[in-house]
Write a protein that holds these residues in place. Structure first.
Motif, PDB file in Angstrom:
ATOM      1  N   UNK A  55       0.820  -1.199   0.000  1.00 28.16           N
ATOM      2  CA  UNK A  55       0.000   0.000   0.000  1.00 28.16           C
ATOM      3  C   UNK A  55       0.861   1.260   0.000  1.00 28.16           C
ATOM      4  N   UNK A  56       1.898   1.274   0.817  1.00 26.63           N
ATOM      5  CA  UNK A  56       2.760   2.455   0.943  1.00 26.63           C
ATOM      6  C   UNK A  56       3.558   2.699  -0.333  1.00 26.63           C
ATOM      7  N   UNK A  57       4.193   1.645  -0.861  1.00 26.59           N
ATOM      8  CA  UNK A  57       5.129   1.820  -1.966  1.00 26.59           C
ATOM      9  C   UNK A  57       4.502   1.786  -3.342  1.00 26.59           C
ATOM     10  N   UNK A  58       3.387   1.080  -3.491  1.00 25.28           N
ATOM     11  CA  UNK A  58       2.797   0.906  -4.819  1.00 25.28           C
ATOM     12  C   UNK A  58       1.464   1.637  -4.939  1.00 25.28           C
ATOM     13  N   UNK A  65       8.403  10.367  -2.150  1.00 22.94           N
ATOM     14  CA  UNK A  65       8.796  11.396  -1.179  1.00 22.94           C
ATOM     15  C   UNK A  65      10.309  11.428  -1.008  1.00 22.94           C
ATOM     16  N   UNK A  66      10.968  10.286  -1.211  1.00 13.55           N
ATOM     17  CA  UNK A  66      12.415  10.192  -1.058  1.00 13.55           C
ATOM     18  C   UNK A  66      13.145  10.320  -2.394  1.00 13.55           C
ATOM     19  N   UNK A  67      12.436  10.791  -3.427  1.00 15.41           N
ATOM     20  CA  UNK A  67      13.063  11.012  -4.726  1.00 15.41           C
ATOM     21  C   UNK A  67      12.408  10.182  -5.818  1.00 15.41           C
ATOM     22  N   UNK A  70      12.893   9.126 -13.903  1.00 17.37           N
ATOM     23  CA  UNK A  70      12.073   8.747 -15.067  1.00 17.37           C
ATOM     24  C   UNK A  70      11.982   7.245 -15.217  1.00 17.37           C
ATOM     25  N   UNK A  71      10.992   6.787 -15.988  1.00 20.44           N
ATOM     26  CA  UNK A  71      10.715   5.349 -16.100  1.00 20.44           C
ATOM     27  C   UNK A  71      11.902   4.568 -16.641  1.00 20.44           C
ATOM     28  N   UNK A  72      12.735   5.190 -17.498  1.00 19.64           N
ATOM     29  CA  UNK A  72      13.828   4.479 -18.165  1.00 19.64           C
ATOM     30  C   UNK A  72      15.115   4.469 -17.344  1.00 19.64           C
ATOM     31  N   UNK A  73      15.089   4.985 -16.122  1.00 15.56           N
ATOM     32  CA  UNK A  73      16.317   5.189 -15.354  1.00 15.56           C
ATOM     33  C   UNK A  73      17.096   3.891 -15.144  1.00 15.56           C
ATOM     34  N   UNK A 115      10.418  -2.752 -11.461  1.00 14.47           N
ATOM     35  CA  UNK A 115      10.929  -1.625 -10.682  1.00 14.47           C
ATOM     36  C   UNK A 115      10.817  -0.311 -11.445  1.00 14.47           C
ATOM     37  N   UNK A 116      10.819  -0.385 -12.779  1.00 16.03           N
ATOM     38  CA  UNK A 116      10.687   0.838 -13.571  1.00 16.03           C
ATOM     39  C   UNK A 116       9.303   1.445 -13.442  1.00 16.03           C
ATOM     40  N   UNK A 117       8.323   0.652 -13.037  1.00 14.85           N
ATOM     41  CA  UNK A 117       6.968   1.177 -12.865  1.00 14.85           C
ATOM     42  C   UNK A 117       6.839   2.047 -11.625  1.00 14.85           C
ATOM     43  N   UNK A 118       7.773   1.903 -10.682  1.00 16.94           N
ATOM     44  CA  UNK A 118       7.755   2.707  -9.469  1.00 16.94           C
ATOM     45  C   UNK A 118       8.579   3.973  -9.675  1.00 16.94           C
ATOM     46  N   UNK A 119       8.092   5.075  -9.170  1.00 18.03           N
ATOM     47  CA  UNK A 119       8.783   6.349  -9.369  1.00 18.03           C
ATOM     48  C   UNK A 119      10.089   6.418  -8.583  1.00 18.03           C
ATOM     49  N   UNK A 120      10.080   5.868  -7.358  1.00 14.54           N
ATOM     50  CA  UNK A 120      11.283   5.901  -6.528  1.00 14.54           C
ATOM     51  C   UNK A 120      12.202   4.757  -6.922  1.00 14.54           C
ATOM     52  N   UNK A 121      13.416   5.091  -7.321  1.00 11.49           N
ATOM     53  CA  UNK A 121      14.361   4.084  -7.817  1.00 11.49           C
ATOM     54  C   UNK A 121      15.697   4.242  -7.119  1.00 11.49           C
ATOM     55  N   UNK A 122      16.329   3.102  -6.851  1.00 13.72           N
ATOM     56  CA  UNK A 122      17.659   3.087  -6.243  1.00 13.72           C
ATOM     57  C   UNK A 122      18.464   1.944  -6.835  1.00 13.72           C
TER      58      UNK A 122
END
Length: 314
Positions: A55-58, A65-67, A70-73, A115-122
């Protein structure tokens, strides 16, 4: 299925660990002759776990909120950086590996796409696919004739240099400064009034895990907004909008001033008036990075508040 216990354990520890396993589990399920028995014995009774994580992440996508990127990152930056100098060998090995290993390639692509579907990436999110990538790198090196030894030497030297630099030099200041604070505590245990305020971007330094001393420490807070407020700003964001005004407003009473301040070098000029008026003197400087950016400076400065009349101006 014996390995399903390990998959479940990895999922409990970190829910996203299940992503690379999904293609492999589907492949196993497809090849399984007794599919009904597998479902009944392995997956029932059905249980919804880690729902709040999903619920929180997806669903709410609060990870942004933590950054965000783009989808292709992951394809344009994340995956190439994680593979590093192994990247050309991975690409070469993809054309040489037998078809039975294509499921591993599908797993890698699947993980990157999810993982590309999520805005926050690391970078760390895609570390689990590295062992799969090494299989293809191995096929690339195995089929080399004349260039095998030079290629191995290149991989060893490049990774060793990168490991030494990132492990011993790059961004080490945030660890060194906490060691300095710890040493101050043990060298001067009589300073019962000592306190530390870390004025840095959130999660820049470790905390009591490195100091190991009951020293009052404070850092700028950055909790995510769980209430759905529009234009939400955390304490760190408010501080960086106007650091000098924030400090004067926060510490109107001199008795509340901390004995030590820890800041990045880029902030020093902006709050110099506060440092001088509050009798803070720079007592230590630590190198942090050759690549400063934004709120992160190349060095970390430690300031200690001196008693009036005993300030040693430099």
């Amino acid at each position: 299925v014996k390995y399903s216990f390990l998959v479940a354990l990895a999922f409990i520890i970190r829910p996203t660990a299940v992503i690379p396993w999904i293609p492999l589990l589907f492949r196993h399920f497809w090849q399984e002759q007794r599919k009904l028995d597998l479902i009944l014995h392995q997956f029932l009774p059905w249980t919804l776990v880690q729902y709040n994580f999903l619920k929180f992440n997806v669903l709410q996508n609060l990870g942004t909120f933590y950054g965000s990127h783009p989808w292709h990152w992951y394809f344009s930056q994340g995956f190439p950086v994680v593979l590093g100098t192994h990247l050309p060998f991975f690409i070469h090995g993809c054309f040489l590996a037998p078809k039975k290993y294509w499921i591993l390639l599908v797993t890698v692509l699947w993980t990157l796409l999810v993982y590309s579907m999520l805005s926050h990436k690391e970078f760390r999110f895609i570390y689990p696919v590295l062992p799969f990538c090494m299989v293809f790198c191995g096929y690339s090196l195995h089929h080399m004739k004349t260039w095998k030894k030079p290629a191995l030497s290149f991989l060893l030297l490049s990774n060793m240099l990168l490991a030494l630099y990132t492990g011993l030099v790059h961004q080490r200041g945030t660890l060194d400064v906490m060691t300095y604070i710890q040493e101050l505590c043990y060298k001067n245990p009589s300073k019962s009034s000592a306190s530390v305020f870390v004025m840095m971007p959130c999660h820049s330094t470790p905390h009591y895990s490195h100091v190991h001393y009951p020293l009052p420490m404070r850092f700028l807070q950055c909790p995510p907004d769980l209430t759905g407020k529009s234009q939400y700003l955390d304490e760190a964001d408010i501080f960086y909008l106007s650091p000098l005004n924030w400090l004067y407003k926060e510490f109107q009473n001199e008795s509340t001033l901390p004995s030590h301040l820890i800041i990045f070098s880029v902030l020093e000029a902006e709050i110099s008036a506060f440092l001088i008026s509050s009798n803070y003197e720079r007592t230590a400087v630590f190198f942090h990075t050759h690549l400063p950016e934004g709120r992160t400076g190349s060095h970390i400065h430690v300031y200690e508040r001196k008693l009036k009349g005993k300030l040693d101006r430099r």
